[in-house]
Enzyme design. Structure first.
Site, short mmCIF file in Angstrom:
data_model
loop_
_atom_site.label_atom_id
_atom_site.label_comp_id
_atom_site.label_asym_id
_atom_site.label_seq_id
_atom_site.Cartn_x
_atom_site.Cartn_y
_atom_site.Cartn_z
N ASP A 35 0.81 -1.22 0.00
CA ASP A 35 0.00 0.00 0.00
C ASP A 35 0.85 1.28 0.00
O ASP A 35 0.67 2.16 0.87
CB ASP A 35 -0.91 0.02 1.26
CG ASP A 35 -1.70 -1.26 1.46
OD1 ASP A 35 -2.10 -1.86 0.45
OD2 ASP A 35 -1.92 -1.65 2.62
N GLU A 209 -11.57 -0.04 -3.37
CA GLU A 209 -10.95 0.49 -2.16
C GLU A 209 -9.76 1.35 -2.57
O GLU A 209 -9.61 1.71 -3.74
CB GLU A 209 -10.54 -0.64 -1.21
CG GLU A 209 -9.64 -1.70 -1.82
CD GLU A 209 -9.28 -2.82 -0.86
OE1 GLU A 209 -9.70 -2.79 0.31
OE2 GLU A 209 -8.55 -3.74 -1.28
O1 FUB Z 1 -3.15 -3.70 3.28
C1 FUB Z 1 -4.43 -4.00 3.76
C2 FUB Z 1 -5.45 -3.70 2.73
O2 FUB Z 1 -5.21 -4.45 1.57
C3 FUB Z 1 -5.42 -2.27 2.25
O3 FUB Z 1 -5.93 -1.38 3.16
C4 FUB Z 1 -6.15 -2.44 0.99
O4 FUB Z 1 -6.12 -1.34 0.14
C5 FUB Z 1 -5.48 -3.66 0.43
O5 FUB Z 1 -4.27 -3.36 -0.20
#
Ligand code: FUB
Length: 449
Positions: A35, A209
């Site tokens: 991320d 997301e």
């Molecule tokens: O890293 C945890 C979660 O996985 C993140 O918050 C999302 O965007 C995905 O990458």
């Protein structure tokens, strides 16, 4: 003696939380990272990623994301990275549920002389609803120390915060929880200035997301991972204003062919070049919740559309000929008789090697900066059971042979030196192949001195 001094220096740097990291993809190889939000502060690039770790009994949920803290990394050239150590850790944030191991995707921005670090995680207090909240920690420097606020941001429930500062100075917070939301932030950077808006023009089927918003030439880009098919791919929509309405435009990066379920990204313009920061599970191919961050170059078409990014192992930037050149982060690899493997499958942080099954295999690594002065020798770390000669050429298969390195038989890893015979100043690709057809040989790295 020199080697001992180097190890002592590395150990000392690591103890104080500063350790060198290297380029190519993935570009952080001393730990798992995911991320990545990249920002330019002053003349350096800072990357704020999540920090995946493995679950151990009593620490995190096996088979799921396990994240206890955040590190920050910086670089002046996108090639040499420094790990500045932990900046925020779960059990030192007053509102966070202890040992929740859910420090997910963060962001960091500079405003009013301070650095504001936004992070999502699980709260102790669930009276205002279950699920993730988003908090802020504030620092005077991009590397901290960051002081967490005592409570998460009121009115925000979700993950993956992203902060965008518009040209007029208005600040916006974006996050996700099923949908993607956006809201104006107050000038204090800690509170919403208005009710959140659901950015509703995005695909309704499949998870979305990880919003990342930026503006270029009057176009506002809302970029986000989305599961159109089986796993996340990176997509984008555009608008003429930060909170939309947005129009879905296309795909920035396709689903990973290896099945890593998540992707998560940020955009960065640095020294007139655009880059995409994203992640893949390079160091953990059998478990996609231990990820590693990558960079590739990015460009826009004349109409402002984003050209699709093909993920590479070579990554970005030039590699100094005096550094260890990891050929396994190749630009091109022959389809037959050359493969990439971990040096040690029990400790993938050791990195990879190039394996030549015979003399038909070859590997090409682009962007090696030699400078003007002819190096005297080349060092190569290699191993070969029967013994082999490796030819190192400049540019391509027809380029001049700069060195021939004899890897002795026996199968053990050895650092071998050979004289550099030919040379052309400047930046070149390296093309490496066994000289003889019957020569099986493995190479860890090559370096010029
Ligand atoms: O890293 C945890 C979660 O996985 C993140 O918050 C999302 O965007 C995905 O990458």
């Amino acid at each position: 003696m020199r080697t001992l001094k180097l190890y002592a220096l590395l150990a000392a740097l690591t103890l104080i939380g500063l350790s060198p990291a290297y380029s190519q993809n993935p570009f952080i190889t001393n730990q798992f990272t995911a991320d990545p939000t990249a920002r330019v502060f002053g003349d350096r690039v800072y990357v704020y990623p999540s920090h995946d770790i493995r679950a151990t009994p009593g620490h995190g949920r096996a088979g799921w994301f396990v994240m206890a803290d955040y590190h920050v990394f910086s670089s002046a050239n996108l090639t040499d990275w420094t790990d500045h150590g932990v900046i925020v850790t779960q059990n030192k944030v007053p509102w966070v549920k202890p040992d929740s191991y859910s420090m997910w995707a963060p962001d960091c921005v500079f405003r009013n002389g301070k650095y504001y670090f936004y992070f999502p995680t699980t709260p102790r207090d669930t009276t205002q609803g279950k699920g993730f909240r988003i908090g802020v920690a504030v620092a005077d420097k991009p590397t901290g120390p960051f002081v967490p606020q005592v409570a998460p941001i009121a009115g925000v429930h979700g993950i993956d915060p992203n902060v965008f500062i518009d040209k007029d100075g208005q600040v916006y917070l974006y996050w996700s929880q099923g949908n993607i939301y956006g809201a104006k932030l107050k000038n204090n950077m800690l509170e919403l200035a208005a009710e959140p808006k659901t950015l509703g023009e995005l695909p309704t089927k499949g998870l979305k997301e990880g919003p990342y918003v930026f503006e270029r030439k009057g176009i506002y880009y809302l970029t986000y991972p989305h599961v159109e098919n089986k796993t996340e791919r990176l997509e984008y929509a555009t608008s003429t204003s930060p909170l939309g309405p947005f129009t879905v435009k296309g795909v920035i990066m396709d689903e990973s062919p290896t099945g890593c379920w998540t992707n998560h990204h940020s955009f960065l313009q640095f020294k007139n070049q655009w880059y995409l920061f994203y992640h893949h599970n390079d160091l953990s191919p059998n478990f996609d919740k231990n990820r590693s961050i990558r960079i590739d170059s990015l460009s826009f078409a004349a109409d402002g559309s984003i050209r699709k990014v093909q993920p590479t192992l070579r990554g970005v930037g030039l590699t100094s000929a005096k550094q260890k050149i990891q050929l396994d982060r190749y630009s091109r690899l022959s389809e037959q008789d050359a493969t990439i493997a971990f040096l040690d499958t029990a400790n993938t942080f050791q990195g990879w090697k190039t394996v030549f099954a015979s003399g038909s295999g070859w590997v090409q690594y682009n962007g090696v900066a030699f400078g003007q002065q002819k190096p005297k020798t080349v060092s190569l770390r290699g191993a070969s059971t029967a013994g082999a000669i490796l030819q190192i050429r400049l540019d391509n298969a027809a380029g001049p042979v700069v060195a021939e390195v004899t890897v002795p038989k026996g199968g053990a890893w050895q650092e071998i030196k050979a004289p550099v015979t030919a040379f052309t100043p400047g930046t070149h690709a390296l093309y490496v192949a066994p000289k003889s057809k019957a020569a099986a040989v493995e190479v860890d790295w090559v370096r010029f001195e």
